[in-house]
Design an enzyme around this catalytic site. Structure first.
Site, PDB file in Angstrom:
ATOM      1  N   LYS A 271       0.850  -1.195   0.000  1.00 18.03           N
ATOM      2  CA  LYS A 271       0.000   0.000   0.000  1.00 18.03           C
ATOM      3  C   LYS A 271       0.883   1.241   0.000  1.00 18.03           C
ATOM      4  O   LYS A 271       1.698   1.431   0.897  1.00 18.03           O
ATOM      5  CB  LYS A 271      -0.909  -0.013   1.238  1.00 18.03           C
ATOM      6  CG  LYS A 271      -1.622   1.323   1.505  1.00 18.03           C
ATOM      7  CD  LYS A 271      -2.587   1.235   2.685  1.00 18.03           C
ATOM      8  CE  LYS A 271      -3.140   2.609   3.062  1.00 18.03           C
ATOM      9  NZ  LYS A 271      -4.076   2.560   4.214  1.00 18.03           N
ATOM     10  N   ASP A 276      -2.488  10.173   3.757  1.00 20.83           N
ATOM     11  CA  ASP A 276      -3.884   9.760   3.939  1.00 20.83           C
ATOM     12  C   ASP A 276      -4.610  10.769   4.830  1.00 20.83           C
ATOM     13  O   ASP A 276      -4.520  10.715   6.046  1.00 20.83           O
ATOM     14  CB  ASP A 276      -3.927   8.359   4.559  1.00 20.83           C
ATOM     15  CG  ASP A 276      -5.359   7.855   4.750  1.00 20.83           C
ATOM     16  OD1 ASP A 276      -6.285   8.485   4.187  1.00 20.83           O
ATOM     17  OD2 ASP A 276      -5.531   6.831   5.437  1.00 20.83           O
ATOM     18  N   LYS A 283     -10.062  12.700   8.327  1.00 20.14           N
ATOM     19  CA  LYS A 283      -9.567  12.312   9.641  1.00 20.14           C
ATOM     20  C   LYS A 283      -9.511  13.516  10.564  1.00 20.14           C
ATOM     21  O   LYS A 283      -9.373  14.646  10.092  1.00 20.14           O
ATOM     22  CB  LYS A 283      -8.136  11.756   9.514  1.00 20.14           C
ATOM     23  CG  LYS A 283      -8.022  10.397   8.885  1.00 20.14           C
ATOM     24  CD  LYS A 283      -6.557   9.961   8.832  1.00 20.14           C
ATOM     25  CE  LYS A 283      -6.397   8.603   8.177  1.00 20.14           C
ATOM     26  NZ  LYS A 283      -7.029   7.496   8.898  1.00 20.14           N
ATOM     27  N   ASP A 294       1.746   6.266   5.460  1.00 21.30           N
ATOM     28  CA  ASP A 294       0.754   5.330   4.927  1.00 21.30           C
ATOM     29  C   ASP A 294       1.228   4.649   3.642  1.00 21.30           C
ATOM     30  O   ASP A 294       0.476   3.908   3.011  1.00 21.30           O
ATOM     31  CB  ASP A 294      -0.580   6.067   4.707  1.00 21.30           C
ATOM     32  CG  ASP A 294      -1.785   5.163   4.928  1.00 21.30           C
ATOM     33  OD1 ASP A 294      -1.632   4.107   5.573  1.00 21.30           O
ATOM     34  OD2 ASP A 294      -2.875   5.527   4.457  1.00 21.30           O
ATOM     35  N   GLU A 355      -9.275   3.716   2.108  1.00 21.44           N
ATOM     36  CA  GLU A 355      -8.737   3.825   0.742  1.00 21.44           C
ATOM     37  C   GLU A 355      -7.715   2.741   0.426  1.00 21.44           C
ATOM     38  O   GLU A 355      -7.516   2.393  -0.738  1.00 21.44           O
ATOM     39  CB  GLU A 355      -8.108   5.210   0.544  1.00 21.44           C
ATOM     40  CG  GLU A 355      -6.675   5.383   1.068  1.00 21.44           C
ATOM     41  CD  GLU A 355      -6.539   5.234   2.579  1.00 21.44           C
ATOM     42  OE1 GLU A 355      -7.550   5.370   3.276  1.00 21.44           O
ATOM     43  OE2 GLU A 355      -5.411   4.950   3.046  1.00 21.44           O
ATOM     44  N   ARG A 357      -7.631  -0.495   0.926  1.00 25.42           N
ATOM     45  CA  ARG A 357      -8.164  -1.707   0.291  1.00 25.42           C
ATOM     46  C   ARG A 357      -8.586  -1.450  -1.151  1.00 25.42           C
ATOM     47  O   ARG A 357      -8.604  -2.376  -1.960  1.00 25.42           O
ATOM     48  CB  ARG A 357      -9.317  -2.260   1.147  1.00 25.42           C
ATOM     49  CG  ARG A 357     -10.469  -1.310   1.312  1.00 25.42           C
ATOM     50  CD  ARG A 357     -11.372  -1.695   2.482  1.00 25.42           C
ATOM     51  NE  ARG A 357     -10.719  -1.408   3.783  1.00 25.42           N
ATOM     52  CZ  ARG A 357     -11.276  -1.663   4.949  1.00 25.42           C
ATOM     53  NH1 ARG A 357     -12.461  -2.228   5.014  1.00 25.42           N
ATOM     54  NH2 ARG A 357     -10.636  -1.384   6.069  1.00 25.42           N
TER      55      ARG A 357
HETATM   56  N1  BES Z   1      -4.068   4.434   6.977  1.00 23.06           N
HETATM   57  C1  BES Z   1      -5.183   4.168   7.792  1.00 23.06           C
HETATM   58  C2  BES Z   1      -4.913   3.147   8.896  1.00 23.06           C
HETATM   59  C3  BES Z   1      -3.934   3.536   9.964  1.00 23.06           C
HETATM   60  C4  BES Z   1      -4.378   4.081  11.150  1.00 23.06           C
HETATM   61  C5  BES Z   1      -2.584   3.307   9.817  1.00 23.06           C
HETATM   62  C6  BES Z   1      -3.479   4.402  12.145  1.00 23.06           C
HETATM   63  C7  BES Z   1      -1.668   3.639  10.804  1.00 23.06           C
HETATM   64  C8  BES Z   1      -2.129   4.184  11.976  1.00 23.06           C
HETATM   65  C9  BES Z   1      -6.317   3.617   6.942  1.00 23.06           C
HETATM   66  O1  BES Z   1      -6.388   4.081   5.642  1.00 23.06           O
HETATM   67  C10 BES Z   1      -7.601   4.001   7.595  1.00 23.06           C
HETATM   68  O2  BES Z   1      -7.881   5.148   7.660  1.00 23.06           O
HETATM   69  N2  BES Z   1      -8.341   3.008   8.058  1.00 23.06           N
HETATM   70  C11 BES Z   1      -9.585   3.225   8.683  1.00 23.06           C
HETATM   71  C12 BES Z   1     -10.523   2.182   8.142  1.00 23.06           C
HETATM   72  C13 BES Z   1     -11.961   2.470   8.437  1.00 23.06           C
HETATM   73  C14 BES Z   1     -12.422   3.710   7.739  1.00 23.06           C
HETATM   74  C15 BES Z   1     -12.784   1.279   7.999  1.00 23.06           C
HETATM   75  C16 BES Z   1      -9.387   3.103  10.179  1.00 23.06           C
HETATM   76  O3  BES Z   1      -8.502   2.373  10.614  1.00 23.06           O
HETATM   77  O4  BES Z   1     -10.102   3.751  10.923  1.00 23.06           O
HETATM   78 ZN    ZN Z   2      -4.654   4.700   4.849  1.00 19.82          ZN
HETATM   79 MN    MN Z   3      -7.436   5.872   5.447  1.00 20.55          MN
END
Ligand code: BES
Ligand code: ZN
Ligand code: MN
Length: 505
Positions: A271, A276, A283, A294, A355, A357
């Site tokens: 990825k 992000d 966020k 990310d 994003e 996935r």
């Molecule tokens: N890049 C993030 C996940 C992440 C969070 C990596 C903290 C490192 C530290 C990912 O793209 C994300 O935002 N995931 C969401 C998924 C949700 C929207 C289903 C998450 O983890 O909240």
């Molecule tokens: Zn992400």
């Molecule tokens: Mn994300």
């Protein structure tokens, strides 16, 4: 990106003319670990008492420095704690790796350092030496950064390392030295990419850097730009990338072994979200800067491919880096969108922050279309991974054989990953009323949300392909102070696992 130079020595450590010498120290009796005998002898029985006076306990990773005042040739002695006296011939590999890393970090400012650590003289010797070399080189990493003026008091990482071994002419030891340099160079490269500021590493530039390094390493390189991604049907990568002015890329790197008829085919997928923000499902501001990491999965895959080009294993390996920037804008994808992915499946978007996935689904389907027997994908995919397994242990999902390969390899190299399930009820919760699958749970239920990521990605693996998903949201990036051979920032996880897996295959 320089790394300390390495050499093997087998002359008396007490007589090495270096700036500092490192020995191991065991818990309890504060006994110098094997390797330090001649140094202990030079202290004439006073070394243990002196270390005790300085507060040393021998706890793992503890670093105690003392001036040698002419007892041995090196003016500075560093004793690093290695924990309990080992049951076997040598301490746990990870204890040794972390201890060596801590010692080398503590010696920043020294030009030449010798290591007189417990390296056995038996069949286990290469593995122990590998741990010491990796700990030393990775602990000696520092990101160059962006400061315009040299900092006062900032000391340069160690320049040269002499590693004391039983026999410096041993061929197996020499091979470990070569391998450690390759592996450490890859980890340092990945750390550098992760640590770069996100404005300095937008998708086209990241793709260019990877392509240039891979070309130099002798890998075949294919870079798909936005037009090619659109024409090729990479709906997920295009959707995520369309919110940014910096267009997405898919980078494919290929290594082909020489003289192997019908080699096993391995795909590595990473990825590569260079930043992000969450997109329209934005966020919170606090800590958002950390999302510059990310792309740690793509950095690991790109760097692992560089190492593979040098290590020349007997399997065919392709690396896929799915690169985009997830931004909110007038052109960004939105919750409610339905996206047609590379394998034709339609995805209903619920949260633009899921994003990873979307870009990975395309890259994994492409890897399967190219023909893969094994597919290992790694990503900073879910905050759920950090909640369930913490910052050291990666989440692992996939088919039985592939996940077991990753778990075993991770244990060996000190990058633990723990198997998690792909439950049917989680898949049911992702049913879409209008498309083939929802990108997240359709009622936005976050229960088991690390598992949702794995369940979603399974849709993009062709039957018969052994696959593993390695969620490194926690271990991919180290936000705290340096510890062991981890420095602040990118860690390089799971490069050494991927290399170990490829070598096992
Ligand atoms: N890049 C993030 C996940 C992440 C969070 C990596 C903290 C490192 C530290 C990912 O793209 C994300 O935002 N995931 C969401 C998924 C949700 C929207 C289903 C998450 O983890 O909240
Ligand atoms: Zn992400
Ligand atoms: Mn994300």
């Amino acid at each position: 990106m320089t790394q300390p130079s390495l050499s093997l020595v087998d002359s008396d450590p007490a007589e090495l003319a270096v700036d500092a010498i490192v020995i191991g120290l065991q818990d309890g009796a504060l006994l110098p670990a094997p390797g330090a005998e001649s140094i202990a002898a030079a202290f004439d029985g006073r070394l243990t008492a002196t270390l005790a006076l300085l507060g040393a306990t021998g706890a793992p990773g503890e670093v105690t420095k003392l001036a040698t005042l002419g007892t041995v040739a090196a003016p500075l002695l560093v004793a690093v704690g290695l924990g309990d006296e080992p049951a076997g011939p040598a301490p746990e590999l990870e204890t040794l790796r972390r201890g060596t890393g801590a010692a080398v970090r503590a010696l920043a400012g020294s030009a030449t350092v010798a290591l007189a650590l417990p390296l056995p003289d038996d069949e286990g010797a290469p593995a122990v030496l590998r741990a010491v070399l990796e700990g030393a080189l990775l602990g000696g990493y520092r990101f160059a950064g962006y400061k315009t003026k040299p900092q006062k008091g900032r000391r340069d990482p160690v320049g040269a390392l002499q590693v004391h071994v039983p026999d410096a002419a041993d061929a197996a030891a020499a091979a470990e030295l070569v391998r450690a340099e390759v592996v450490a160079r890859a980890v340092r490269q990945a750390r550098d990419w992760v640590n770069m500021a996100p404005n300095e590493l937008r998708p086209p530039h990241f793709a260019d850097l990877v392509a240039a390094a891979a070309g130099e390493a002798g890998l075949a390189v294919e870079v798909l730009d936005l037009d090619q991604l659109k024409a090729g049907g990479y709906g997920g990568i295009v959707a995520v990338g369309q919110g940014s002015e910096a267009p997405p890329r898919l980078v494919k790197l290929t290594y082909t072994p020489e003289g192997v008829a019908e080699p096993k085919r391995v795909a590595l997928v990473g990825k590569g979200i260079t930043f992000d923000t969450g997109g329209v499902s934005i966020k919170p501001a606090a800590g958002m800067w950390e999302m510059k990491s990310d792309m740690a999965g793509a950095a690991a895959v790109g760097a692992a491919m560089l190492a593979i080009a040098a290590l020349k294993p007997g399997v065919a390996v392709s690396g896929y880096l799915a690169i985009a920037e997830n931004m909110p804008s007038g052109s960004a994808y939105r919750p409610g969108d339905v996206i047609t992915m590379f394998n034709g499946k339609r995805v209903e978007v619920f949260n633009t922050d899921a994003e990873g996935r979307m870009v990975l689904g395309d890259a994994m389907a492409r890897a399967c279309a190219d023909g893969a027997d094994y597919l290992f994908e790694t990503s900073t995919l879910t905050g759920g991974q950090v909640i369930s397994l913490g910052k050291r242990i990666a989440g692992l999902m996939g088919s039985a054989e592939a996940t077991e390969l990753v778990r075993t390899a991770g244990d060996v190299v000190g990058e633990p990953a723990w198997p998690m399930p792909l439950p049917d009820d989680v898949r049911k919760g992702m049913e879409s009323e209008i498309a083939d699958i929802c990108q997240t749970n359709s009622s936005l239920d976050r229960a088991g949300h690390m598992l949702q990521g794995g369940v979603f990605l399974r849709e993009f693996v062709e039957p018969g392909v052994e696959w593993a998903h390695i969620d490194i949201a926690g271990p991919g990036y180290h936000a705290g102070e340096a510890t062991g051979y981890w420095t602040k920032g990118g860690t390089g996880v799971p490069i050494r696992t991927l290399l170990q897996v490829v070598e096992t295959l």
